[in-house]
Design a protein around this motif. Structure first.
Motif, short mmCIF file in Angstrom:
data_model
loop_
_atom_site.label_atom_id
_atom_site.label_comp_id
_atom_site.label_asym_id
_atom_site.label_seq_id
_atom_site.Cartn_x
_atom_site.Cartn_y
_atom_site.Cartn_z
N PHE A 150 -70.89 14.15 -1.86
CA PHE A 150 -69.53 13.73 -1.47
C PHE A 150 -69.45 13.74 0.05
O PHE A 150 -70.30 14.31 0.73
CB PHE A 150 -68.45 14.64 -2.08
CG PHE A 150 -68.47 16.08 -1.64
CD1 PHE A 150 -67.76 16.50 -0.52
CD2 PHE A 150 -69.21 17.02 -2.34
CE1 PHE A 150 -67.77 17.84 -0.12
CE2 PHE A 150 -69.23 18.36 -1.95
CZ PHE A 150 -68.52 18.77 -0.83
N ASP A 151 -68.45 13.06 0.58
CA ASP A 151 -68.20 13.23 2.01
C ASP A 151 -66.73 13.54 2.25
O ASP A 151 -65.88 13.29 1.40
CB ASP A 151 -68.73 12.09 2.87
CG ASP A 151 -68.27 10.75 2.40
OD1 ASP A 151 -67.18 10.68 1.82
OD2 ASP A 151 -69.01 9.77 2.60
N VAL A 152 -66.49 14.15 3.38
CA VAL A 152 -65.15 14.55 3.76
C VAL A 152 -64.87 13.92 5.12
O VAL A 152 -65.62 14.14 6.07
CB VAL A 152 -65.03 16.09 3.85
CG1 VAL A 152 -63.65 16.50 4.34
CG2 VAL A 152 -65.33 16.74 2.50
N SER A 153 -63.81 13.11 5.17
CA SER A 153 -63.45 12.45 6.42
C SER A 153 -62.68 13.40 7.32
O SER A 153 -62.03 14.33 6.84
CB SER A 153 -62.59 11.23 6.14
OG SER A 153 -63.29 10.33 5.33
N VAL A 154 -62.74 13.13 8.59
CA VAL A 154 -61.93 13.89 9.55
C VAL A 154 -60.46 13.72 9.16
O VAL A 154 -60.00 12.62 8.88
CB VAL A 154 -62.17 13.37 10.98
CG1 VAL A 154 -61.20 14.02 11.96
CG2 VAL A 154 -63.62 13.61 11.40
N GLY A 155 -59.76 14.84 9.08
CA GLY A 155 -58.33 14.80 8.75
C GLY A 155 -58.03 14.97 7.27
O GLY A 155 -56.87 14.97 6.88
N GLU A 156 -59.07 15.14 6.45
CA GLU A 156 -58.82 15.36 5.02
C GLU A 156 -58.44 16.82 4.75
O GLU A 156 -58.75 17.72 5.54
CB GLU A 156 -60.06 15.00 4.20
CG GLU A 156 -60.17 13.51 3.94
CD GLU A 156 -60.97 13.20 2.68
OE1 GLU A 156 -60.36 12.93 1.64
OE2 GLU A 156 -62.21 13.21 2.76
N TYR A 157 -57.81 17.03 3.60
CA TYR A 157 -57.42 18.37 3.15
C TYR A 157 -57.81 18.44 1.68
O TYR A 157 -57.13 17.87 0.83
CB TYR A 157 -55.92 18.55 3.37
CG TYR A 157 -55.36 19.92 3.04
CD1 TYR A 157 -56.18 20.99 2.71
CD2 TYR A 157 -53.99 20.14 3.09
CE1 TYR A 157 -55.65 22.23 2.42
CE2 TYR A 157 -53.45 21.38 2.81
CZ TYR A 157 -54.28 22.42 2.47
OH TYR A 157 -53.74 23.66 2.17
N MET A 158 -58.91 19.10 1.39
CA MET A 158 -59.51 19.06 0.06
C MET A 158 -59.57 20.44 -0.57
O MET A 158 -59.93 21.41 0.10
CB MET A 158 -60.93 18.49 0.17
CG MET A 158 -61.64 18.36 -1.16
SD MET A 158 -63.24 17.53 -1.01
CE MET A 158 -64.29 18.94 -0.69
N ALA A 159 -59.21 20.51 -1.84
CA ALA A 159 -59.41 21.74 -2.61
C ALA A 159 -60.66 21.60 -3.46
O ALA A 159 -60.95 20.52 -3.98
CB ALA A 159 -58.21 21.98 -3.52
N VAL A 160 -61.44 22.70 -3.57
CA VAL A 160 -62.57 22.74 -4.50
C VAL A 160 -62.18 23.69 -5.63
O VAL A 160 -61.85 24.85 -5.38
CB VAL A 160 -63.85 23.23 -3.80
CG1 VAL A 160 -64.98 23.37 -4.82
CG2 VAL A 160 -64.25 22.29 -2.68
N MET A 161 -62.18 23.16 -6.84
CA MET A 161 -61.78 23.94 -8.01
C MET A 161 -62.90 23.93 -9.04
O MET A 161 -63.91 23.26 -8.88
CB MET A 161 -60.52 23.36 -8.64
CG MET A 161 -59.31 23.33 -7.72
SD MET A 161 -57.80 23.08 -8.63
CE MET A 161 -57.52 24.73 -9.30
N GLY A 162 -62.67 24.65 -10.13
CA GLY A 162 -63.64 24.67 -11.23
C GLY A 162 -63.63 26.03 -11.88
O GLY A 162 -63.30 27.02 -11.24
N PRO A 163 -64.01 26.08 -13.16
CA PRO A 163 -64.01 27.36 -13.86
C PRO A 163 -65.06 28.31 -13.29
O PRO A 163 -65.94 27.89 -12.54
CB PRO A 163 -64.36 26.97 -15.30
CG PRO A 163 -64.95 25.60 -15.23
CD PRO A 163 -64.40 24.95 -14.00
N SER A 164 -64.95 29.55 -13.66
CA SER A 164 -65.91 30.56 -13.23
C SER A 164 -67.32 30.12 -13.62
O SER A 164 -67.55 29.65 -14.74
CB SER A 164 -65.54 31.89 -13.90
OG SER A 164 -66.48 32.85 -13.56
#
Ligand code: ADP
Length: 235
Positions: A36-50
């Motif tokens: 994946f890539d993340v652009s400048v200015g993004e606000y991303m959450a990383v989620m997922g089960p244990s």
């Protein structure tokens, strides 16, 4: 993705990131090829089960560990190829960490805690010190520069940590369950601060297991069994 994000360029990119752990003769495939890539200015959450690989991804993005294979481009370099010393330099200069437990130094005052990353690099000058005061002001602690962490609420301590994370003008803020120790009102205040920083152009990645926290970001990347299950933009 909004036009402004695409125009501003890429903050980071990971390509086919894999991480295996070797435990008692068994191989654990914690990440099985994540891109994946993340652009400048993004606000991303990383989620997922244990067990889905969140901590493993956090450790790789934070340059606390190296992938088994794959690439991680941060700025001009593939940091997956760096040695331990180089990785610790990247951690100290290019990534802004915010932890659930704040990780402030109890003996130091608010302003001294914010200055720690500069102190560590021998870059503390009148100008950079000025910048630390401005950051304290920005997170609403301008009148508490001489206080120690024990004299502050949890929310105030997290504000100090957020100011500290910005000292080096990092590629991105990496927040690990940043509101996990806070009541709902203080959580709201901290999330409002993150939103404000993001509106000012800061790139933020937040590891969280809380849906209402993720709902206030702009993009949610969900892991399952070491792969990306979904990657959805909220607004
Ligand atoms: P999460 O943070 O989503 O709970 P983790 O990244 O901690 O997931 O774990 C992903 C998988 O890797 C799990 O199966 C976990 O047991 C395994 N794992 C994590 N760290 C280690 C380690 N140091 N040694 C062996 N296995 C590990």
């Amino acid at each position: 993705m909004s036009m402004t994000e695409t125009e501003l360029g890429t903050a980071l990119r990971v390509e086919d990131l894999q991480k295996n752990y070797f435990l008692k003769g068994e191989t654990v495939h914690a990440l099985r090829g994540v891109t994946f890539d993340v652009s400048v200015g993004e606000y991303m959450a990383v989620m997922g089960p244990s067990g889905s690989g969140k901590s493993t991804l956090l450790n790789l993005l934070g340059c606390l560990d190296r992938p088994t294979s794959g690439a991680y481009f941060l700025g001009p370099q593939n940091v997956a190829e760096l040695n331990d010393d180089q990785l610790s330099d990247v951690r100290a200069t290019s990534i802004g960490f915010v932890f659930q437990s704040y990780n402030l130094i109890p003996q130091l005052t608010v302003i001294e805690n914010i200055e720690v990353p500069l102190q560590y690099q021998g870059k503390l000058t009148p100008e950079t010190r000025e910048r630390c005061c401005a950051l304290a002001e920005m997170v609403g602690l301008g009148s508490r520069l001489g206080h120690r962490p024990t004299e502050l609420s949890g929310g105030q301590q997290q504000r100090v940590a957020i100011a500290r994370s910005l000292v080096n003008d990092p590629y991105f803020i990496l927040a690990d369950e940043a509101t996990g120790n806070l009541d709902s009102k203080t959580t709201d205040e901290i999330l409002t601060l993150f939103e404000r920083l993001n509106n000012e152009g800061k790139t933020i990645i937040m590891i969280t297991h809380e849906d209402d926290v993720a709902a206030r970001t702009k993009r949610v990347l969900r892991l399952r069994d070491g792969v990306i299950e979904t990657d959805v933009r909220n607004r």
